[in-house]
Design a protein around this motif. Structure first.
Motif, PDB file in Angstrom:
ATOM      1  N   ALA A 188      14.897  44.574 -26.870  1.00 30.03           N
ATOM      2  CA  ALA A 188      14.669  45.983 -26.559  1.00 30.03           C
ATOM      3  C   ALA A 188      13.159  46.135 -26.356  1.00 30.03           C
ATOM      4  N   LEU A 189      12.754  46.346 -25.115  1.00 25.29           N
ATOM      5  CA  LEU A 189      11.334  46.413 -24.789  1.00 25.29           C
ATOM      6  C   LEU A 189      10.720  47.730 -25.241  1.00 25.29           C
ATOM      7  N   ASP A 190       9.436  47.672 -25.606  1.00 24.71           N
ATOM      8  CA  ASP A 190       8.727  48.875 -26.046  1.00 24.71           C
ATOM      9  C   ASP A 190       8.573  49.876 -24.908  1.00 24.71           C
ATOM     10  N   ASP A 191       8.315  49.381 -23.710  1.00 25.18           N
ATOM     11  CA  ASP A 191       8.126  50.243 -22.548  1.00 25.18           C
ATOM     12  C   ASP A 191       9.402  50.294 -21.728  1.00 25.18           C
ATOM     13  N   GLY A 192       9.506  51.302 -20.894  1.00 22.17           N
ATOM     14  CA  GLY A 192      10.656  51.415 -20.002  1.00 22.17           C
ATOM     15  C   GLY A 192      11.838  52.088 -20.679  1.00 22.17           C
ATOM     16  N   SER A 193      12.914  52.200 -19.910  1.00 26.39           N
ATOM     17  CA  SER A 193      14.111  52.871 -20.428  1.00 26.39           C
ATOM     18  C   SER A 193      15.081  51.864 -21.043  1.00 26.39           C
ATOM     19  N   ASP A 194      16.079  52.395 -21.734  1.00 29.32           N
ATOM     20  CA  ASP A 194      17.106  51.539 -22.329  1.00 29.32           C
ATOM     21  C   ASP A 194      18.083  51.090 -21.250  1.00 29.32           C
ATOM     22  N   HIS A 195      18.767  49.982 -21.534  1.00 32.24           N
ATOM     23  CA  HIS A 195      19.802  49.492 -20.619  1.00 32.24           C
ATOM     24  C   HIS A 195      21.090  50.228 -20.933  1.00 32.24           C
ATOM     25  N   PRO A 196      21.803  50.728 -19.914  1.00 29.27           N
ATOM     26  CA  PRO A 196      23.026  51.499 -20.184  1.00 29.27           C
ATOM     27  C   PRO A 196      24.185  50.684 -20.748  1.00 29.27           C
ATOM     28  N   ARG A 197      24.175  49.356 -20.571  1.00 26.41           N
ATOM     29  CA  ARG A 197      25.317  48.550 -21.011  1.00 26.41           C
ATOM     30  C   ARG A 197      24.960  47.386 -21.932  1.00 26.41           C
ATOM     31  N   LEU A 198      23.715  46.938 -21.890  1.00 26.88           N
ATOM     32  CA  LEU A 198      23.320  45.764 -22.667  1.00 26.88           C
ATOM     33  C   LEU A 198      22.468  46.177 -23.859  1.00 26.88           C
ATOM     34  N   PRO A 199      22.384  45.312 -24.889  1.00 22.28           N
ATOM     35  CA  PRO A 199      21.595  45.650 -26.081  1.00 22.28           C
ATOM     36  C   PRO A 199      20.097  45.810 -25.817  1.00 22.28           C
ATOM     37  N   GLY A 200      19.610  45.208 -24.731  1.00 24.62           N
ATOM     38  CA  GLY A 200      18.187  45.319 -24.421  1.00 24.62           C
ATOM     39  C   GLY A 200      17.930  45.055 -22.956  1.00 24.62           C
ATOM     40  N   VAL A 201      16.813  45.564 -22.453  1.00 25.21           N
ATOM     41  CA  VAL A 201      16.453  45.364 -21.051  1.00 25.21           C
ATOM     42  C   VAL A 201      15.917  43.956 -20.829  1.00 25.21           C
ATOM     43  N   GLY A 202      15.271  43.389 -21.846  1.00 22.45           N
ATOM     44  CA  GLY A 202      14.730  42.042 -21.734  1.00 22.45           C
ATOM     45  C   GLY A 202      15.747  41.003 -22.160  1.00 22.45           C
ATOM     46  N   PHE A 203      15.694  39.836 -21.511  1.00 24.00           N
ATOM     47  CA  PHE A 203      16.618  38.759 -21.861  1.00 24.00           C
ATOM     48  C   PHE A 203      15.880  37.430 -21.807  1.00 24.00           C
ATOM     49  N   ILE A 204      16.048  36.626 -22.865  1.00 30.53           N
ATOM     50  CA  ILE A 204      15.455  35.300 -22.948  1.00 30.53           C
ATOM     51  C   ILE A 204      16.587  34.282 -23.001  1.00 30.53           C
ATOM     52  N   THR A 205      16.646  33.378 -22.027  1.00 30.79           N
ATOM     53  CA  THR A 205      17.650  32.317 -22.070  1.00 30.79           C
ATOM     54  C   THR A 205      17.253  31.310 -23.153  1.00 30.79           C
ATOM     55  N   ILE A 206      18.195  30.552 -23.642  1.00 32.03           N
ATOM     56  CA  ILE A 206      17.941  29.581 -24.710  1.00 32.03           C
ATOM     57  C   ILE A 206      16.796  28.620 -24.349  1.00 32.03           C
ATOM     58  N   PRO A 207      16.753  28.042 -23.130  1.00 28.86           N
ATOM     59  CA  PRO A 207      15.650  27.122 -22.821  1.00 28.86           C
ATOM     60  C   PRO A 207      14.261  27.777 -22.813  1.00 28.86           C
ATOM     61  N   GLU A 208      14.188  29.097 -22.672  1.00 36.85           N
ATOM     62  CA  GLU A 208      12.892  29.783 -22.649  1.00 36.85           C
ATOM     63  C   GLU A 208      12.443  30.256 -24.029  1.00 36.85           C
ATOM     64  N   LEU A 209      13.187  29.901 -25.078  1.00 35.46           N
ATOM     65  CA  LEU A 209      12.805  30.295 -26.434  1.00 35.46           C
ATOM     66  C   LEU A 209      11.715  29.413 -27.025  1.00 35.46           C
ATOM     67  N   SER A 210      11.755  28.113 -26.705  1.00 36.97           N
ATOM     68  CA  SER A 210      10.828  27.177 -27.347  1.00 36.97           C
ATOM     69  C   SER A 210      10.715  25.908 -26.522  1.00 36.97           C
ATOM     70  N   TRP A 211       9.628  25.161 -26.735  1.00 38.24           N
ATOM     71  CA  TRP A 211       9.464  23.863 -26.095  1.00 38.24           C
ATOM     72  C   TRP A 211      10.343  22.811 -26.766  1.00 38.24           C
ATOM     73  N   ARG A 212      10.709  23.031 -28.008  1.00 39.49           N
ATOM     74  CA  ARG A 212      11.549  22.062 -28.710  1.00 39.49           C
ATOM     75  C   ARG A 212      13.023  22.367 -28.435  1.00 39.49           C
ATOM     76  N   TYR A 213      13.890  21.435 -28.797  1.00 38.51           N
ATOM     77  CA  TYR A 213      15.321  21.643 -28.609  1.00 38.51           C
ATOM     78  C   TYR A 213      15.793  22.801 -29.485  1.00 38.51           C
ATOM     79  N   VAL A 214      16.568  23.687 -28.895  1.00 39.95           N
ATOM     80  CA  VAL A 214      17.100  24.842 -29.618  1.00 39.95           C
ATOM     81  C   VAL A 214      18.614  24.829 -29.461  1.00 39.95           C
ATOM     82  N   ASP A 215      19.304  24.785 -30.592  1.00 31.79           N
ATOM     83  CA  ASP A 215      20.763  24.795 -30.576  1.00 31.79           C
ATOM     84  C   ASP A 215      21.288  26.225 -30.452  1.00 31.79           C
ATOM     85  N   ALA A 216      20.617  27.159 -31.125  1.00 32.78           N
ATOM     86  CA  ALA A 216      21.035  28.559 -31.110  1.00 32.78           C
ATOM     87  C   ALA A 216      19.795  29.439 -31.181  1.00 32.78           C
ATOM     88  N   GLY A 217      19.906  30.639 -30.649  1.00 36.48           N
ATOM     89  CA  GLY A 217      18.791  31.577 -30.677  1.00 36.48           C
ATOM     90  C   GLY A 217      18.296  31.869 -32.080  1.00 36.48           C
TER      91      GLY A 217
END
Length: 132
Positions: A38-67
């Protein structure tokens, strides 16, 4: 779905973002495929929990099994904006982009001497080009 007519404020906000921009928000939900923010700026998404989305590979440089290996619901995060997902009306984000790249090797630069054809005599068929 036509997000431009369904949620014009959201569409305008997402169109205003530029790649490389740093956005802040709160982790709203963690799914097996990524993390909603849920981003600080901008409006809320009408259907999703937040406007911003991070895919699993973009969370960390190391291997990530789960968010949940990297973030928790309610945690504050700063992310780099990657792109505007027009299909889902989401801001695709990266936590990894703000972390040092562990694969970057800092090597000293090597000097390369470049010569012009006039400075280096041409050798053809093994013959010496210098006059005798």
């Amino acid at each position: 779905m036509d997000w431009q007519t369904e949620s014009p404020e959201l569409w305008a906000f997402l169109e205003s973002l530029r790649p490389g921009e740093i956005l802040s928000g709160t982790v709203a939900a963690i799914e097996r495929f990524g993390v909603f923010v849920a981003l600080d700026d901008g409006s809320d998404h009408p259907r999703l929990p937040g406007v911003g989305f991070i895919t699993i590979p973009e969370l960390s440089w190391r291997y990530v099994d789960a968010g949940t290996d990297v973030v928790d619901v309610g945690q504050r995060v700063s992310c780099e904006f990657l792109q505007f997902d027009t299909y889902n009306a989401e801001a695709r984000l990266s936590l990894k982009a703000l972390q040092p790249n562990p694969f970057h090797i800092d090597r000293p630069h090597r000097r390369v001497l470049l010569t012009t054809p006039e400075a280096a005599p041409a050798v053809t068929n093994g013959a010496d080009p210098s006059p005798s």
